[in-house]
Design a protein around this motif. Structure first.
Motif, PDB file in Angstrom:
ATOM      1  N   PRO A  21      -3.510 -13.467   1.823  1.00 35.02           N
ATOM      2  CA  PRO A  21      -2.133 -13.965   1.817  1.00 35.02           C
ATOM      3  C   PRO A  21      -1.981 -15.367   2.393  1.00 35.02           C
ATOM      4  CG  PRO A  21      -2.185 -11.678   2.557  1.00 35.02           C
ATOM      5  CD  PRO A  21      -3.609 -12.149   2.480  1.00 35.02           C
ATOM      6  N   GLN A  22      -2.915 -15.811   3.238  1.00 32.93           N
ATOM      7  CA  GLN A  22      -2.799 -17.162   3.793  1.00 32.93           C
ATOM      8  C   GLN A  22      -2.924 -18.239   2.712  1.00 32.93           C
ATOM      9  OE1 GLN A  22      -1.842 -17.843   6.898  1.00 32.93           O
ATOM     10  NE2 GLN A  22      -1.637 -15.625   7.110  1.00 32.93           N
ATOM     11  N   ARG A  23      -3.424 -17.856   1.545  1.00 30.76           N
ATOM     12  CA  ARG A  23      -3.544 -18.828   0.454  1.00 30.76           C
ATOM     13  C   ARG A  23      -2.205 -19.133  -0.206  1.00 30.76           C
ATOM     14  NH1 ARG A  23      -9.150 -18.024  -2.943  1.00 30.76           N
ATOM     15  NH2 ARG A  23     -10.574 -17.823  -1.184  1.00 30.76           N
TER      16      ARG A  23
ATOM     17  N   GLU B  65       1.047  -6.618  -0.765  1.00 35.15           N
ATOM     18  CA  GLU B  65       1.798  -5.723   0.115  1.00 35.15           C
ATOM     19  C   GLU B  65       1.192  -4.331   0.119  1.00 35.15           C
ATOM     20  OE1 GLU B  65       5.931  -5.554   0.298  1.00 35.15           O
ATOM     21  OE2 GLU B  65       5.930  -7.542   1.219  1.00 35.15           O
ATOM     22  N   MET B  66       0.753  -3.855  -1.046  1.00 31.68           N
ATOM     23  CA  MET B  66       0.148  -2.532  -1.124  1.00 31.68           C
ATOM     24  C   MET B  66      -1.133  -2.475  -0.296  1.00 31.68           C
ATOM     25  SD  MET B  66      -1.383  -0.561  -4.451  1.00 31.68           S
ATOM     26  CE  MET B  66      -2.685  -1.784  -4.587  1.00 31.68           C
ATOM     27  N   LEU B  67      -1.966  -3.517  -0.418  1.00 34.63           N
ATOM     28  CA  LEU B  67      -3.206  -3.564   0.355  1.00 34.63           C
ATOM     29  C   LEU B  67      -2.919  -3.665   1.835  1.00 34.63           C
ATOM     30  CD1 LEU B  67      -5.343  -5.978  -1.867  1.00 34.63           C
ATOM     31  CD2 LEU B  67      -5.529  -3.488  -1.707  1.00 34.63           C
ATOM     32  N   ASP B  68      -1.891  -4.421   2.204  1.00 35.87           N
ATOM     33  CA  ASP B  68      -1.553  -4.588   3.615  1.00 35.87           C
ATOM     34  C   ASP B  68      -1.068  -3.281   4.203  1.00 35.87           C
ATOM     35  OD1 ASP B  68      -1.176  -6.197   5.964  1.00 35.87           O
ATOM     36  OD2 ASP B  68       0.972  -6.073   5.606  1.00 35.87           O
ATOM     37  N   ILE B  69      -0.230  -2.547   3.454  1.00 37.27           N
ATOM     38  CA  ILE B  69       0.266  -1.252   3.932  1.00 37.27           C
ATOM     39  C   ILE B  69      -0.884  -0.283   4.112  1.00 37.27           C
ATOM     40  CG2 ILE B  69       1.620   0.769   3.243  1.00 37.27           C
ATOM     41  CD1 ILE B  69       3.613  -1.168   1.961  1.00 37.27           C
ATOM     42  N   ARG B  70      -1.826  -0.276   3.155  1.00 36.24           N
ATOM     43  CA  ARG B  70      -2.983   0.624   3.275  1.00 36.24           C
ATOM     44  C   ARG B  70      -3.835   0.266   4.483  1.00 36.24           C
ATOM     45  NH1 ARG B  70      -5.351   1.816  -2.833  1.00 36.24           N
ATOM     46  NH2 ARG B  70      -3.506   2.927  -3.607  1.00 36.24           N
ATOM     47  N   ALA B  71      -3.992  -1.043   4.727  1.00 36.34           N
ATOM     48  CA  ALA B  71      -4.789  -1.471   5.872  1.00 36.34           C
ATOM     49  C   ALA B  71      -4.133  -1.051   7.175  1.00 36.34           C
ATOM     50  CB  ALA B  71      -4.974  -2.994   5.844  1.00 36.34           C
ATOM     51  N   ILE B  72      -2.797  -1.201   7.248  1.00 37.29           N
ATOM     52  CA  ILE B  72      -2.076  -0.803   8.455  1.00 37.29           C
ATOM     53  C   ILE B  72      -2.201   0.694   8.674  1.00 37.29           C
ATOM     54  CG2 ILE B  72       0.226  -0.585   9.465  1.00 37.29           C
ATOM     55  CD1 ILE B  72       0.918  -3.256   8.122  1.00 37.29           C
ATOM     56  N   ARG B  73      -2.011   1.478   7.609  1.00 37.88           N
ATOM     57  CA  ARG B  73      -2.118   2.932   7.743  1.00 37.88           C
ATOM     58  C   ARG B  73      -3.530   3.338   8.152  1.00 37.88           C
ATOM     59  NH1 ARG B  73       1.246   4.885   2.336  1.00 37.88           N
ATOM     60  NH2 ARG B  73       3.345   4.500   3.176  1.00 37.88           N
ATOM     61  N   SER B  74      -4.530   2.655   7.562  1.00 38.47           N
ATOM     62  CA  SER B  74      -5.913   2.959   7.902  1.00 38.47           C
ATOM     63  C   SER B  74      -6.186   2.663   9.368  1.00 38.47           C
ATOM     64  CB  SER B  74      -6.859   2.143   7.015  1.00 38.47           C
ATOM     65  OG  SER B  74      -8.208   2.367   7.370  1.00 38.47           O
TER      66      SER B  74
ATOM     67  N   CYS C 131       4.810 -12.237  -8.907  1.00 35.51           N
ATOM     68  CA  CYS C 131       5.357 -10.936  -8.498  1.00 35.51           C
ATOM     69  C   CYS C 131       4.258  -9.886  -8.393  1.00 35.51           C
ATOM     70  CB  CYS C 131       6.430 -10.479  -9.494  1.00 35.51           C
ATOM     71  SG  CYS C 131       7.924 -11.496  -9.478  1.00 35.51           S
ATOM     72  N   ARG C 132       3.345  -9.850  -9.361  1.00 33.15           N
ATOM     73  CA  ARG C 132       2.250  -8.869  -9.315  1.00 33.15           C
ATOM     74  C   ARG C 132       1.329  -9.127  -8.125  1.00 33.15           C
ATOM     75  NH1 ARG C 132       1.433 -10.279 -15.014  1.00 33.15           N
ATOM     76  NH2 ARG C 132       2.808  -8.990 -16.292  1.00 33.15           N
ATOM     77  N   ALA C 133       1.010 -10.390  -7.892  1.00 28.27           N
ATOM     78  CA  ALA C 133       0.107 -10.728  -6.787  1.00 28.27           C
ATOM     79  C   ALA C 133       0.704 -10.319  -5.451  1.00 28.27           C
ATOM     80  CB  ALA C 133      -0.206 -12.221  -6.793  1.00 28.27           C
TER      81      ALA C 133
END
Length: 384
Positions: free
Chosen positions: A26-28, A171-180, A164-166
């Motif tokens: 996301p920093q990109r 966000e989906m990857l970030d949520i999974r990382a947080i949950r993990s 929008c897709r990116a």
């Protein structure tokens, strides 16, 4: 060229590639937003987060704006007609002040927010929306530049679905990382060793307690990344239980499986096996997916006393709880009386009251109830 007169096919392909790179990093977004602004000849831009609950703006990866502009944008959020329109529009729907629907020069927002900071036109589209917030991408033209032309708006329309897709992927990857991370922190707080194994038996995850049990090496080892008890009978029993737990119908048909894992000099662990239900066991990654959870617990390992929570649960008084805590330490009635400074008959009276309140009839049952009520978490060591 692709008819846009602002970007070649190769440049467009590279720009879209940069957009999707933002999904993994996301920093990109900062550099990518600047690239979009460059091709659209925009002086400023970035990603804005509209806080719908508190009715205000927040900026991410923004560039080209004066710091004071953001405060003005926040103070005049309610007057931003584009922000209001974006709430009712679909993700990717492009809006610009200079489009026919929005008469730029007639708006108070232009006169009080954009014009004082040298901004002539602004184009944006919502990227993702929830009940509490809306995220949108913006690009702005300075007063020294003309309004956005149709070729510029066409470029935004081409890019908007990819943006929008990116962001949705990110966000989906970030949520999974947080949950993990939250799950891992929770498992690392348990007293029991937790081993997650694939259906072929190899360990795909182990928590902090499990790592300590392996390092001790008195009852179990990891051999070829598989749990191997030092005791031969326990080794065979665990292998059989794990094979049963890894079956596809194990979740529906398997009862409780407990395996004693003795240590070489006495003591050891009790292993509890739990099959993990999964709809992906038949896929190509089935060998690597967690299939069985093995909880390795030392029956005599001390856990923190529930104390007041146990007392509130059963309605114990402070005096009754102190007696129970003394007895739980292995003290006799006489020793407990001496430690608490009360008589043995008082100890017996408190104990009878505790029996009545907890539904037990003897001290062994009472202490077992207390043990079963202790939380399965590690006591944190004080910081040095």
């Amino acid at each position: 060229m692709i008819g846009l007169e602002v970007i070649s096919t190769e440049e467009l392909t590279n720009l879209i590639g940069s957009i999707y790179n933002c999904a993994l990093d996301p920093q990109r977004w900062q550099s990518t937003c600047q690239k979009i602004a460059e091709f659209s000849k925009s002086a400023a831009g970035g990603i804005f987060v509209h806080d719908l609950r508190n009715v205000q703006n927040k900026q991410s990866f923004a560039f080209g704006y004066q710091p004071e502009f953001f405060q003005m944008l926040k103070d005049h959020y309610a007057e931003n007609s584009m922000a209001a329109a974006n709430i009712d529009s679909n993700n990717g729907d492009l809006r610009a002040f200079s489009m026919e629907r929005y008469q730029l020069l007639e708006t108070r927002f232009f006169q009080e927010v954009l014009k004082p900071y040298g901004l002539q036109d602004m184009a944006c589209f919502p990227m993702i929306k929830t009940e509490e917030r809306m995220t949108s991408l913006h690009a702005s033209r300075s007063e020294n530049e003309p309004d956005f032309q149709q070729r510029d708006l066409t470029l935004f329309k081409i890019l908007s679905p990819h943006v929008c897709r990116a962001l949705a992927i990110s966000e989906m990857l970030d949520i999974r990382a947080i949950r993990s991370e939250m799950l891992e922190n929770t498992l690392n707080g348990l007293v029991a060793g937790v081993f997650l194994t694939a259906r072929d038996g190899h360990v795909v995850y182990l928590n902090h307690a499990a790592e300590c049990q392996i390092k001790m090496g008195n009852a179990i080892h990891l051999v070829n990344n598989r749990i191997v008890p030092t005791d031969l009978a326990a080794r065979n029993a665990l292998a059989k239980a794990m094979k049963e737990a890894a079956r596809d119908d194990a979740v529906r048909n398997m009862g409780e499986h407990f395996v004693a894992i003795p240590a070489g000099f006495g003591g050891g662990y009790v292993a509890t096996l739990l099959p993990i239900e999964s709809t992906q066991r038949h896929g190509i990654f089935a060998s690597f997916a967690a299939s069985v959870a093995v909880f390795m617990q030392d029956p005599v390992q001390a856990t923190c006393m529930p104390g007041e929570a146990f007392a509130k649960l059963h309605g114990l008084t402070g005096g009754e709880l102190r007696v129970l805590q003394a007895l739980s330490q292995g003290l006799s009635g006489t020793e407990a009386a001496d430690m608490l400074g009360i008589s043995e008959p008082t100890i017996r009276t408190h104990l009878q009251h505790i029996f009545s309140k907890t539904g037990t009839s003897k001290q062994l049952d009472l202490l077992q109830l207390l043990h079963h009520s202790t939380p399965p978490i590690r006591t944190l060591e004080p910081a040095h």
